[in-house]
Design an enzyme around this catalytic site. Sequence first.
Site, PDB file in Angstrom:
ATOM      1  N   CYS A 137      78.480  45.838  43.963  1.00  0.00           N
ATOM      2  CA  CYS A 137      78.989  44.648  43.280  1.00  0.00           C
ATOM      3  C   CYS A 137      78.113  43.434  43.559  1.00  0.00           C
ATOM      4  CB  CYS A 137      80.430  44.384  43.722  1.00  0.00           C
ATOM      5  SG  CYS A 137      81.099  42.881  43.008  1.00  0.00           S
ATOM      6  N   CYS A 140      79.963  40.179  44.070  1.00  0.00           N
ATOM      7  CA  CYS A 140      80.603  39.993  45.375  1.00  0.00           C
ATOM      8  C   CYS A 140      79.553  39.703  46.450  1.00  0.00           C
ATOM      9  CB  CYS A 140      81.356  41.251  45.813  1.00  0.00           C
ATOM     10  SG  CYS A 140      82.221  42.102  44.517  1.00  0.00           S
ATOM     11  N   ASP A 141      78.425  40.413  46.404  1.00  0.00           N
ATOM     12  CA  ASP A 141      77.504  40.403  47.545  1.00  0.00           C
ATOM     13  C   ASP A 141      76.150  39.748  47.268  1.00  0.00           C
ATOM     14  OD1 ASP A 141      79.454  41.794  48.917  1.00  0.00           O
ATOM     15  OD2 ASP A 141      78.671  43.743  48.317  1.00  0.00           O
TER      16      ASP A 141
END
Length: 328
Positions: A137, A140-141
């Site tokens: 992701c 997200c990261d």
Amino acid sequence: MATHKTRMLIIGSGPAGLSAAIYGARAMMEPIVVQGLQPGGQLTITTDVENYPGFRDVVQGPWLMQEMQAQAEHVGTRMMWDTIVRVDLEGGSPFRAYGDSGDIYEGDTLVIATGAQAKWLGVPGEMELGGKGVSACATCDGFFYRGKKVAVIGGGNTAVEEALYLTNHSDDVTLIHRRDSLRAERILQDRLFNHPKITVLWNQVVEGFEGDPLAGGLTHLSLKDRVTGQLSKFHCDGAFVAIGHAPSTELFKGQLPVDEGGYLIVEPGTPKTAIPGVFACGDVMDHTYRQAVTAAGTGCMAALDAERFVSGLSIDLHGHAEAAEAAE
Ligand code: NDP
């Protein structure tokens, strides 16, 4: 420990589940939505949404899902912060679902909207280096790789979107694909190929992720050229696996039929599963379209059919078609 009863129990809180809830609540079904491990579903781990109708400007996935939830609650949906760990569909309606919290949910109808999850490559180092350089992701990261060198693996819309997104953080993004053409939409491909920060590596199969999970994390990927067979190392700080999704159907194993990809099988053109009163909508039953808007559409269909089921009505699509033909 409590038992919650409803006319419409919905498992999953992505666009499919929340659209079913909006329609169900407006039909006085007093739906309960059990949100699951990822409240809001896959759109909460995406950024720009440009193709959901009704918004001229780009909207953010998490915002869109908050709005859907607010709308569902506003019309009378009960949202539960719980995850279903077991369902009991034997014996027909009412259907029982057991929450991780210990609570029991009982629905006269059940709408399954559990969606799908990111797939992994299943090669050495992937799990060991998860969160230590390997991720599924970018939204997200990606932030953790500010100014670093990153790779995205895959050739579909997700991979291209992730690569484009990562250019917000990194000046050196490489898309690694196992073939020599992408399956992503043309407009996304054009953006990718024209982006000065993105390079594409063709015909490369990732055979492993290398690095020390305890010291520094990922250092490189082991690649094999599919055409020449040549092995190589690709050095990078972060690698994002973006190779598609698998439906979340584990809960229903042995109780509802699934196809070879694990997707729930429904009566064609309807959200009806093999068990009367149990409906499936969104990515858990759709391996073809998998869009937020199609998930919302099938969620609406599931709610309409659930309402008919509760009212003792049934829609016979074939009967309807015959009647229409006779009228011509
Ligand atoms: P897709 O199934 O479309 O693409 C998966 C990609 O990963 C393919 O290029 C495939 O390669 C590659 N792949 C699969 N398995 C492996 C493997 N073991 N090793 C290496 N590569 C692999 O998945 P997406 O998640 O990209 O998209 C899913 C659906 O969601 C699509 O319908 C897409 O259109 C939609 N979507 C739409 C978006 C939008 O409209 N904004 C955004 C994101 C997704 P190969 O091509 O060789 O099969």
